[in-house]
Every structure is written in C-alpha cells, then in structure tokens.
Scaffold this motif. Structure first.
Motif, PDB file in Angstrom:
ATOM      1  N   MET A   1      13.702   4.394  -6.470  1.00  0.00           N
ATOM      2  CA  MET A   1      13.319   2.993  -6.402  1.00  0.00           C
ATOM      3  C   MET A   1      12.693   2.685  -5.042  1.00  0.00           C
ATOM      4  SD  MET A   1      15.633  -0.404  -7.009  1.00  0.00           S
ATOM      5  CE  MET A   1      16.630  -0.215  -5.548  1.00  0.00           C
ATOM      6  N   ILE A   2      11.637   1.919  -5.057  1.00  0.00           N
ATOM      7  CA  ILE A   2      10.967   1.499  -3.836  1.00  0.00           C
ATOM      8  C   ILE A   2      11.187   0.005  -3.683  1.00  0.00           C
ATOM      9  CG2 ILE A   2       8.767   1.258  -2.629  1.00  0.00           C
ATOM     10  CD1 ILE A   2       7.800   3.674  -4.254  1.00  0.00           C
ATOM     11  N   VAL A   3      11.776  -0.384  -2.569  1.00  0.00           N
ATOM     12  CA  VAL A   3      12.019  -1.795  -2.295  1.00  0.00           C
ATOM     13  C   VAL A   3      11.060  -2.223  -1.193  1.00  0.00           C
ATOM     14  CG1 VAL A   3      13.708  -3.496  -1.549  1.00  0.00           C
ATOM     15  CG2 VAL A   3      14.439  -1.545  -2.916  1.00  0.00           C
ATOM     16  N   GLU A   4      10.159  -3.111  -1.543  1.00  0.00           N
ATOM     17  CA  GLU A   4       9.213  -3.591  -0.543  1.00  0.00           C
ATOM     18  C   GLU A   4       9.854  -4.696   0.278  1.00  0.00           C
ATOM     19  OE1 GLU A   4       5.209  -4.334  -1.788  1.00  0.00           O
ATOM     20  OE2 GLU A   4       5.457  -3.003  -3.508  1.00  0.00           O
ATOM     21  N   VAL A   5       9.625  -4.655   1.574  1.00  0.00           N
ATOM     22  CA  VAL A   5      10.158  -5.666   2.486  1.00  0.00           C
ATOM     23  C   VAL A   5       9.042  -6.160   3.392  1.00  0.00           C
ATOM     24  CG1 VAL A   5      12.516  -4.760   2.482  1.00  0.00           C
ATOM     25  CG2 VAL A   5      10.884  -3.941   4.163  1.00  0.00           C
ATOM     26  N   ASN A   6       9.203  -7.335   3.892  1.00  0.00           N
ATOM     27  CA  ASN A   6       8.267  -7.883   4.873  1.00  0.00           C
ATOM     28  C   ASN A   6       9.002  -7.979   6.198  1.00  0.00           C
ATOM     29  OD1 ASN A   6       6.129  -8.308   3.039  1.00  0.00           O
ATOM     30  ND2 ASN A   6       7.147 -10.138   2.288  1.00  0.00           N
ATOM     31  N   ALA A   7       8.407  -7.417   7.215  1.00  0.00           N
ATOM     32  CA  ALA A   7       9.044  -7.394   8.528  1.00  0.00           C
ATOM     33  C   ALA A   7       9.122  -8.799   9.112  1.00  0.00           C
ATOM     34  CB  ALA A   7       8.288  -6.470   9.472  1.00  0.00           C
TER      35      ALA A   7
ATOM     36  N   THR B   1       8.814  17.483 -10.293  1.00  0.00           N
ATOM     37  CA  THR B   1       9.927  16.523 -10.265  1.00  0.00           C
ATOM     38  C   THR B   1      11.059  16.945 -11.189  1.00  0.00           C
ATOM     39  OG1 THR B   1       8.921  15.164 -11.983  1.00  0.00           O
ATOM     40  CG2 THR B   1       8.429  14.590  -9.687  1.00  0.00           C
ATOM     41  N   ARG B   2      10.816  17.924 -12.036  1.00  0.00           N
ATOM     42  CA  ARG B   2      11.815  18.464 -12.964  1.00  0.00           C
ATOM     43  C   ARG B   2      12.482  17.365 -13.791  1.00  0.00           C
ATOM     44  NH1 ARG B   2      13.489  21.435  -8.027  1.00  0.00           N
ATOM     45  NH2 ARG B   2      12.326  23.375  -8.060  1.00  0.00           N
TER      46      ARG B   2
ATOM     47  N   MET C   1       0.818  -1.189   0.000  1.00  0.00           N
ATOM     48  CA  MET C   1       0.000   0.000   0.000  1.00  0.00           C
ATOM     49  C   MET C   1       0.866   1.258   0.000  1.00  0.00           C
ATOM     50  SD  MET C   1      -3.045   0.946   2.564  1.00  0.00           S
ATOM     51  CE  MET C   1      -3.055   2.558   3.242  1.00  0.00           C
ATOM     52  N   ALA C   2       1.947   1.252   0.758  1.00  0.00           N
ATOM     53  CA  ALA C   2       2.803   2.433   0.829  1.00  0.00           C
ATOM     54  C   ALA C   2       3.428   2.748  -0.522  1.00  0.00           C
ATOM     55  CB  ALA C   2       3.884   2.237   1.883  1.00  0.00           C
ATOM     56  N   SER C   3       3.875   1.716  -1.245  1.00  0.00           N
ATOM     57  CA  SER C   3       4.496   1.976  -2.547  1.00  0.00           C
ATOM     58  C   SER C   3       3.483   2.545  -3.532  1.00  0.00           C
ATOM     59  CB  SER C   3       5.148   0.708  -3.100  1.00  0.00           C
ATOM     60  OG  SER C   3       4.182  -0.268  -3.400  1.00  0.00           O
ATOM     61  N   GLN C   4       2.233   2.109  -3.439  1.00  0.00           N
ATOM     62  CA  GLN C   4       1.196   2.632  -4.321  1.00  0.00           C
ATOM     63  C   GLN C   4       0.949   4.113  -4.031  1.00  0.00           C
ATOM     64  OE1 GLN C   4      -2.602   0.689  -3.985  1.00  0.00           O
ATOM     65  NE2 GLN C   4      -3.501   1.870  -5.640  1.00  0.00           N
ATOM     66  N   ILE C   5       0.917   4.473  -2.770  1.00  0.00           N
ATOM     67  CA  ILE C   5       0.694   5.872  -2.383  1.00  0.00           C
ATOM     68  C   ILE C   5       1.849   6.745  -2.860  1.00  0.00           C
ATOM     69  CG2 ILE C   5       0.547   7.448  -0.408  1.00  0.00           C
ATOM     70  CD1 ILE C   5      -1.023   5.167   1.017  1.00  0.00           C
ATOM     71  N   VAL C   6       3.075   6.259  -2.664  1.00  0.00           N
ATOM     72  CA  VAL C   6       4.245   7.021  -3.101  1.00  0.00           C
ATOM     73  C   VAL C   6       4.240   7.168  -4.619  1.00  0.00           C
ATOM     74  CG1 VAL C   6       6.768   7.020  -3.230  1.00  0.00           C
ATOM     75  CG2 VAL C   6       5.643   6.433  -1.094  1.00  0.00           C
TER      76      VAL C   6
ATOM     77  N   ALA D   1       1.630   9.700  -5.630  1.00  0.00           N
ATOM     78  CA  ALA D   1       2.080  11.050  -5.279  1.00  0.00           C
ATOM     79  C   ALA D   1       3.143  11.528  -6.263  1.00  0.00           C
ATOM     80  CB  ALA D   1       2.616  11.074  -3.852  1.00  0.00           C
ATOM     81  N   TRP D   2       4.064  10.625  -6.641  1.00  0.00           N
ATOM     82  CA  TRP D   2       5.122  10.994  -7.584  1.00  0.00           C
ATOM     83  C   TRP D   2       4.516  11.343  -8.943  1.00  0.00           C
ATOM     84  CZ3 TRP D   2      10.055  12.040  -6.501  1.00  0.00           C
ATOM     85  CH2 TRP D   2      10.903  12.292  -7.580  1.00  0.00           C
TER      86      TRP D   2
END
Length: 70
Positions: A26-32, A19-20, A1-6, A9-10
């Motif tokens: 890069m967004i790296v998803e991790v599982n805690a 953003t010029r 969900m966080a990567s989708q929001i970012v 927004a981008w």
C-alpha cells in the motif's frame, strides 16, 4: 508522481514474474507540513529498533542508515 512510478515499476515486475503473486504494498500519499528531518524521525526510530527490513541486497541504502544499522 512517486506513487505512479512505484506502481508502474510494480506492474513491470509483476509482468516479469518477479513479484511471485505478491500484492503491491500500500502506498500512502502525504503532504509535507513540517520539515524533512521531523518527518523522517519516526522512520529512523523504526530502523534503529530493527523493525524495517529490506527485501533484497541494498548496501548503498543500508549504508546511509549509519553505524548502528544491523
């Protein structure tokens, strides 16, 4: 969900010309698999070493870094 929001927004920032032409970081998803504090420790060390830089003015975020924050 966080990567989708970012990503959304981008895209909006890109449409607004803020953003010029810079590519989205890069967004790296991790599982805690361990606790939050243990996960945050390496990042906290990077802050302490002055290796993390924020683009813009974020006094509330930077205030959370503690008294050693530059």
């Amino acid at each position: 969900m966080a990567s989708q929001i970012v990503s959304q927004a981008w895209e909006q920032m890109s449409r607004d010309g803020k953003t010029r032409g810079v590519l989205m970081p890069m967004i790296v998803e991790v599982n805690a698999k361990v606790g939050k504090w243990l996960c945050a420790e390496p990042v906290a060390q990077l802050y302490e070493q002055g290796l993390v830089h924020h683009v813009g003015n974020y006094p509330e975020l930077e205030g959370q870094m503690g008294p050693g924050w530059p």
